[in-house]
Write a protein that holds these residues in place. Structure first.
Motif, PDB file in Angstrom:
ATOM      1  N   UNK A 121       7.792   1.187   5.509  1.00 41.76           N
ATOM      2  CA  UNK A 121       7.980   2.307   4.585  1.00 41.76           C
ATOM      3  C   UNK A 121       7.816   2.002   3.026  1.00 41.76           C
ATOM      4  N   UNK A 122       8.032   0.585   2.727  1.00 42.59           N
ATOM      5  CA  UNK A 122       7.969   0.384   1.247  1.00 42.59           C
ATOM      6  C   UNK A 122       6.446   0.027   0.925  1.00 42.59           C
ATOM      7  N   UNK A 123       5.561  -0.081   2.077  1.00 46.37           N
ATOM      8  CA  UNK A 123       4.080  -0.282   1.581  1.00 46.37           C
ATOM      9  C   UNK A 123       3.832  -1.583   2.015  1.00 46.37           C
TER      10      UNK A 123
ATOM     11  N   UNK B 105      11.964  -0.099   8.673  1.00 47.40           N
ATOM     12  CA  UNK B 105      11.277   1.113   9.451  1.00 47.40           C
ATOM     13  C   UNK B 105       9.620   0.862   9.476  1.00 47.40           C
ATOM     14  N   UNK B 106       8.971   0.592  10.353  1.00 43.45           N
ATOM     15  CA  UNK B 106       7.438   0.584  10.679  1.00 43.45           C
ATOM     16  C   UNK B 106       6.969   1.827  10.308  1.00 43.45           C
ATOM     17  N   UNK B 107       5.912   2.046   9.176  1.00 44.53           N
ATOM     18  CA  UNK B 107       5.326   3.349   8.926  1.00 44.53           C
ATOM     19  C   UNK B 107       4.026   3.485   9.690  1.00 44.53           C
ATOM     20  N   UNK B 108       3.312   2.340   9.772  1.00 47.23           N
ATOM     21  CA  UNK B 108       1.968   2.469  10.514  1.00 47.23           C
ATOM     22  C   UNK B 108       1.506   1.074  11.223  1.00 47.23           C
ATOM     23  N   UNK B 109       0.960   1.151  12.044  1.00 46.11           N
ATOM     24  CA  UNK B 109       0.257  -0.013  12.710  1.00 46.11           C
ATOM     25  C   UNK B 109      -1.261   0.216  13.141  1.00 46.11           C
ATOM     26  N   UNK B 110      -1.912  -0.601  12.525  1.00 47.62           N
ATOM     27  CA  UNK B 110      -3.395  -0.660  12.651  1.00 47.62           C
ATOM     28  C   UNK B 110      -4.211  -2.021  13.532  1.00 47.62           C
ATOM     29  N   UNK B 111      -5.378  -1.809  14.357  1.00 48.32           N
ATOM     30  CA  UNK B 111      -5.659  -3.092  14.909  1.00 48.32           C
ATOM     31  C   UNK B 111      -7.218  -3.143  14.293  1.00 48.32           C
ATOM     32  N   UNK B 112      -7.575  -4.464  14.175  1.00 45.26           N
ATOM     33  CA  UNK B 112      -8.919  -4.710  13.766  1.00 45.26           C
ATOM     34  C   UNK B 112      -9.913  -4.549  14.810  1.00 45.26           C
TER      35      UNK B 112
ATOM     36  N   UNK C 144       0.897  -1.107  -0.026  1.00 44.96           N
ATOM     37  CA  UNK C 144      -0.070   0.099   0.002  1.00 44.96           C
ATOM     38  C   UNK C 144       0.931   1.190  -0.061  1.00 44.96           C
ATOM     39  N   UNK C 145       0.402   2.393  -0.378  1.00 52.29           N
ATOM     40  CA  UNK C 145       1.182   3.536  -0.490  1.00 52.29           C
ATOM     41  C   UNK C 145       1.231   4.296   0.956  1.00 52.29           C
ATOM     42  N   UNK C 146       2.480   4.413   1.467  1.00 52.15           N
ATOM     43  CA  UNK C 146       2.663   5.148   2.536  1.00 52.15           C
ATOM     44  C   UNK C 146       3.524   6.446   2.417  1.00 52.15           C
ATOM     45  N   UNK C 147       3.617   7.400   3.453  1.00 52.49           N
ATOM     46  CA  UNK C 147       4.572   8.456   3.411  1.00 52.49           C
ATOM     47  C   UNK C 147       5.939   7.933   3.714  1.00 52.49           C
TER      48      UNK C 147
END
Length: 320
Positions: A293-295, A253-260, A113-116
């Motif tokens: 960071x690579x999506x 590097x981790x760009x985002x973390x989400x939870x269900x 997915x696209x990330x900053x």
């Protein structure tokens, strides 16, 4: 001889003649004014006039009808230097994830997915200076705990970027030709300048004598090959009503973390101490989705809320 009576009559006639001429001239003037006033296009100036409203028609921006056009947003700078300036040198396009041979019912590899990209971007070289500090057991602002080795470093606050640099592997090159790969586990506060990396004394010694103090360097992000799977840890005090989630041992590097949450995925805010927080408990103990960071996205499920316990997974980000 003209008598007095005749003279009086002549004066009266002259007065009547003058009066008649005056009346005639006045009447003619009034008629002339009325004719002019009634002519088309005549404008009077008997008082102020209303200001004209100027209407300017601007071309509409191309886009979907009925929706507001989006304003351009600035992207973070990507090339910090010792002077503090930063100019992006490359653009980052998420790459497809490499296939994984690992599989488990509690973890899966998702799509990209696209990330900053953030400040530290792949394929970019940064200039700065290396310094050294006593790292102790290797713990630091990232709260990873003791490090298995001392090839670690603290990133300056600007490039630390609210813990976004935590866990990143960085190749540091000195002007003398020596180089060392270190993992970011700590933050170097001011006066550390953008581009500066504070190396553990053990790592600095691989490049130069500690007496040098400050060493000009260039550095870049790397994606190491020799690394195991990543782990998840819930912060001390976590429960079903509040939790902090940390990723440990990630290759990139981790760009985002989400939870269900049952209603979809919820992105959690990141703290400067490298935990993602669910302040209301929504999503605590549910499936976790981590994006680098690579999506690339990795999904981990079935982890109980066990505070301050490192729980291993069977997944890892692809090498780049």
């Amino acid at each position: 001889m003209t008598t007095t009576r005749q003279i009086a009559r002549q004066r009266r006639r002259r007065r009547r003649t003058v009066l008649g001429a005056t009346v005639a001239l006045t009447t003619a003037g009034v008629l002339t004014f009325l004719v002019i006033a009634l002519l088309p296009g005549h404008k009077g100036d008997g008082g102020p006039t209303a200001a004209a409203t100027l209407v300017t028609t601007q071309p509409k921006a191309a886009g979907t009808a009925g929706t507001a056009s989006a304003s351009p947003t600035a992207t973070p700078s990507a090339s910090p230097s010792a002077s503090g300036s930063a100019t992006p040198k490359v653009s980052v396009t998420p790459k497809p994830a490499k296939s994984s041979r690992q599989s488990a019912p509690t973890s899966s590899r998702g799509s990209t997915t696209s990330v900053s990209a953030g400040r530290i971007r792949p394929g970019t070289s940064y200039q700065g200076v290396a310094t050294a500090y006593e790292a102790g057991v290797g713990d630091g602002a990232c709260l990873f705990g003791p490090s298995p080795d001392m090839m670690i470093a603290a990133m300056n606050t600007t490039d630390y970027e609210t813990s976004r640099a935590c866990g990143a592997y960085v190749l540091v090159r000195a002007a003398n030709g020596k180089s060392i790969t270190v993992r970011i586990t700590n933050e170097c506060p001011l006066p550390c300048a953008p581009g500066q990396i504070d190396l553990s004394q053990q790592a600095f010694a691989k490049l130069a004598d500690l007496k040098v103090g400050r060493l000009p360097i260039t550095w870049s992000l790397v994606s190491p090959s020799s690394i195991g799977t990543m782990s998840i840890r819930y912060k001390t005090g976590s429960s079903a009503y509040w939790c902090g989630i940390q990723v440990i041992g990630h290759r990139n590097p981790v760009a985002r973390l989400e939870v269900s949450t049952g209603n979809g995925w919820r992105q959690l805010p990141r703290t400067s101490f490298n935990y993602f927080i669910a302040a209301d408990g929504n999503g605590c103990g549910k499936a976790i989705r981590v994006t680098d960071i690579y999506g690339e996205q990795l999904t981990v499920g079935g982890l109980a809320v066990r505070a301050n316990v490192v729980q291993p997974t069977r997944v890892q980000f692809a090498q780049h």
